[in-house]
Scaffold this active site. Structure first.
Site, PDB file in Angstrom:
ATOM      1  N   CYS A 282      19.970 -36.789 -18.179  1.00  0.00           N
ATOM      2  CA  CYS A 282      19.037 -37.054 -17.072  1.00  0.00           C
ATOM      3  C   CYS A 282      17.712 -36.335 -17.324  1.00  0.00           C
ATOM      4  CB  CYS A 282      19.614 -36.576 -15.740  1.00  0.00           C
ATOM      5  SG  CYS A 282      21.148 -37.409 -15.257  1.00  0.00           S
TER       6      CYS A 282
ATOM      7  N   CYS B 140      22.691 -32.501 -15.428  1.00  0.00           N
ATOM      8  CA  CYS B 140      22.900 -33.595 -16.393  1.00  0.00           C
ATOM      9  C   CYS B 140      21.855 -33.550 -17.508  1.00  0.00           C
ATOM     10  CB  CYS B 140      22.845 -34.920 -15.618  1.00  0.00           C
ATOM     11  SG  CYS B 140      22.687 -36.381 -16.639  1.00  0.00           S
TER      12      CYS B 140
END
Length: 107
Positions: free
Chosen positions: A34, A31
């Site tokens: 993230c 991600c």
């Protein structure tokens, strides 16, 4: 204080049983957003670690907790107080916005 990693097995002790507020970062290695928020969370942990704990949970490796809290998009950050979710933040937020969102828990 560095961020701590938790798992399905340790979530109860690491998060729900804590007496101080806990910010849980639901994330995954693939991600991009993230990865953007990770260093910000490290900074928050260093600066406010005595008031709020920062814990990371890899959603790929821990489907039980991820499913229990209905996490469908990441990064999602839940704030837990006395074992209950009191705030949910979704997306890679800049540090100033995160601090504003968390100010009630930072004293």
């Amino acid at each position: 204080m560095a961020t701590k990693h938790t798992t399905d097995a340790d979530f109860q002790a690491d998060v729900l049983d804590q007496s101080t507020p806990v910010l849980v970062d639901f994330w995954a290695p693939w991600c991009g957003p993230c990865k953007m928020v990770a260093p910000i969370l490290e900074e928050l942990s260093e600066e406010y670690g005595d008031k709020i704990q920062v814990v990371k949970l890899n959603t790929d490796d821990n489907p039980q907790v991820t499913g229990r809290y209905g996490i469908t998009g990441i990064p999602t950050m839940n704030v837990y107080v006395d074992g209950e979710v009191v705030k949910t933040l979704v997306g890679a937020l800049p540090k100033q916005k995160l601090v504003r969102e968390l100010e009630n828990y930072l004293g």
